[in-house]
Design a protein around this motif. Sequence first.
Motif, short mmCIF file in Angstrom:
data_model
loop_
_atom_site.label_atom_id
_atom_site.label_comp_id
_atom_site.label_asym_id
_atom_site.label_seq_id
_atom_site.Cartn_x
_atom_site.Cartn_y
_atom_site.Cartn_z
N LEU A 19 4.30 4.42 6.92
CA LEU A 19 5.17 3.51 6.18
C LEU A 19 6.57 4.10 6.00
CD1 LEU A 19 2.75 2.13 3.43
CD2 LEU A 19 3.67 0.89 5.39
N PHE A 75 -2.16 11.14 -4.05
CA PHE A 75 -2.93 10.67 -2.89
C PHE A 75 -4.41 10.55 -3.20
CE2 PHE A 75 0.81 12.69 -0.88
CZ PHE A 75 1.28 11.61 -0.16
N TRP A 117 -3.12 2.86 -6.40
CA TRP A 117 -2.21 2.07 -5.57
C TRP A 117 -2.91 1.75 -4.26
CZ3 TRP A 117 -0.48 4.37 -0.90
CH2 TRP A 117 -0.63 5.76 -0.82
N GLU A 118 -2.52 0.65 -3.63
CA GLU A 118 -3.19 0.15 -2.43
C GLU A 118 -2.23 0.20 -1.24
OE1 GLU A 118 -6.30 -0.59 -2.16
OE2 GLU A 118 -6.79 -0.36 -4.29
N ARG A 119 -2.71 0.75 -0.16
CA ARG A 119 -1.87 0.84 1.04
C ARG A 119 -1.59 -0.53 1.63
NH1 ARG A 119 -6.79 3.48 4.59
NH2 ARG A 119 -8.02 1.56 4.75
N ASP A 120 -2.55 -1.48 1.55
CA ASP A 120 -2.32 -2.82 2.08
C ASP A 120 -1.22 -3.53 1.30
OD1 ASP A 120 -4.19 -2.49 4.02
OD2 ASP A 120 -5.73 -3.75 3.10
N PRO A 167 -1.29 6.62 6.27
CA PRO A 167 -0.51 5.38 6.07
C PRO A 167 0.81 5.61 5.35
CG PRO A 167 -2.82 4.98 5.62
CD PRO A 167 -2.68 6.46 5.82
N PHE A 168 0.82 6.52 4.37
CA PHE A 168 2.07 6.84 3.67
C PHE A 168 3.12 7.35 4.65
CE2 PHE A 168 4.62 10.20 1.68
CZ PHE A 168 5.21 9.52 0.63
N GLU A 200 -7.42 8.68 3.30
CA GLU A 200 -7.15 7.27 3.59
C GLU A 200 -5.72 6.86 3.21
OE1 GLU A 200 -10.08 4.93 1.64
OE2 GLU A 200 -11.60 5.29 3.17
N ARG A 201 -5.00 7.69 2.48
CA ARG A 201 -3.66 7.30 2.03
C ARG A 201 -2.54 8.11 2.67
NH1 ARG A 201 -4.57 6.81 -4.51
NH2 ARG A 201 -5.38 4.68 -4.56
N THR A 202 -2.80 9.36 3.03
CA THR A 202 -1.71 10.22 3.48
C THR A 202 -1.11 9.74 4.80
OG1 THR A 202 -2.84 12.06 2.40
CG2 THR A 202 -1.03 12.60 3.87
N GLY A 230 2.06 -2.23 2.54
CA GLY A 230 2.32 -2.71 3.89
C GLY A 230 2.73 -4.18 3.92
#
Length: 449
Positions: A368, A67, A72-75, A364-365, A360-362, A78
């Motif tokens: 998803l 994380f 890696w990109e969250r967009d 959204p992870f 910023e990643r946890t 998605g």
Amino acid sequence: MPDVVIVPSFLALLQVLEPHFTAPTFHTFLTMACGWVLALGRHTVTSAVRAANAMGWKQIRSFHRFFSKSIWERDALGLTLVRAVDALVERDQPLVAAVDDTLGRHTGKKIAAASMHRDPLLSTATRVAFHWGHVWVVLGIIVQLFHKTWCLPVLFRLYRSEKLCQQQGRAHRRTTELAAELIALLAEQLPHRRLLVVGDAAYTNRSVVRARPSNVTFVGRARLDAALYAPAPARRGGQMGRPRVRGMRLPSPAAQADAAKARWQRVEVSAYHRVVTVKVMTLDALWYAVAHSKPVRLVVVRGFPGHAKDDVLLSTDPTMAPKNIIEHYATRWSLETTFQETKGKLGLEQPRSRTEHAVERTAPFTLLLYTLVVLWYARSGCALRSAQPTKAPWYSPKSSPSKTLPAFSDMLATLRRASWAERLFEPDANAPTLKKRLAPLLACLDTAA
């Protein structure tokens, strides 16, 4: 790879995201995703590692770095799921999406990007409550599955307060500006689609409405005191100066609804899992402050069960029927259900991330994973024997009919039952093998205490 405790069909679904990771990072992603959906009790990195039976495979710092430092990109994740969800919607129908924000409550002053925000659950009409944490602007796609409305989150933005932006030297961006960015990103990914975005009153403003792409129609709640205008009159020959952008001022929706000559129509609508008859009044005008010189349709709704006052809804498509406007707006509530289920079942507020990238990643992870679980159940999980919920023996068939509409908790329970059943109920397994296979389940149960 460790001996991951998960049904193979769920692992196959996760493979669509492989191009967005390096090979080592993708193995870590598989472990974290599987462990996160299997974890009981609090959802943290360490509990996910234990639930996935990955203890000793890597140092625990490697999972935390997934994380905080991995590439890696969250967009990108998605948008890949956008294409998967898009396949569930018929081509001749518009793709409906919902946008809203949610507060993720946290404690600790050293959490990156955290601030004091208004808590919508604890606030009342006379008292405003605040809580420390993060506000996430979420865009989800609305689909109809198993005779229910589901909102599958796909795109996310972290909102930072104005005070925090001043401290960090950032340009402050409002939640509506972040929502407009997500809508534009979705429209760019699906240029062939007609998109219909629904939002509440907080997102029915010029930041969202004026900036929307050409293939996007917005439906949201408007204001009863909105300043409406007639369309601009035609330019006369020889008229000097620039052409007019709006006509004469019209009464507000509230004033027109209270007028003695108000024209009401009765419409039967299906909203919030019931069919009701309401009175509507349709207004076609310019809401210059929001949509500039483009005509919009406003629908004043009276007599909706549970609403003591009139409501007014807006559509940027002036040809949309009032029935469709009301029913599309009602689907927005499915995003609120998504927030509740993700917080309660997948621990959206429970990770203890501190650094900027991890924060910023946890979240959204986690959101998803909600989409992935629903997609897995729709594709293969619903056909498994594990999809049949267990029924308490004290309920008779007459007094308690069997459940027909699955909730997200049923989908998640099906994934867990199928995973453990496949691992434990192997007919040829001997005692030492069963003991080894049972160890991860016991470790998972330990964390649930």
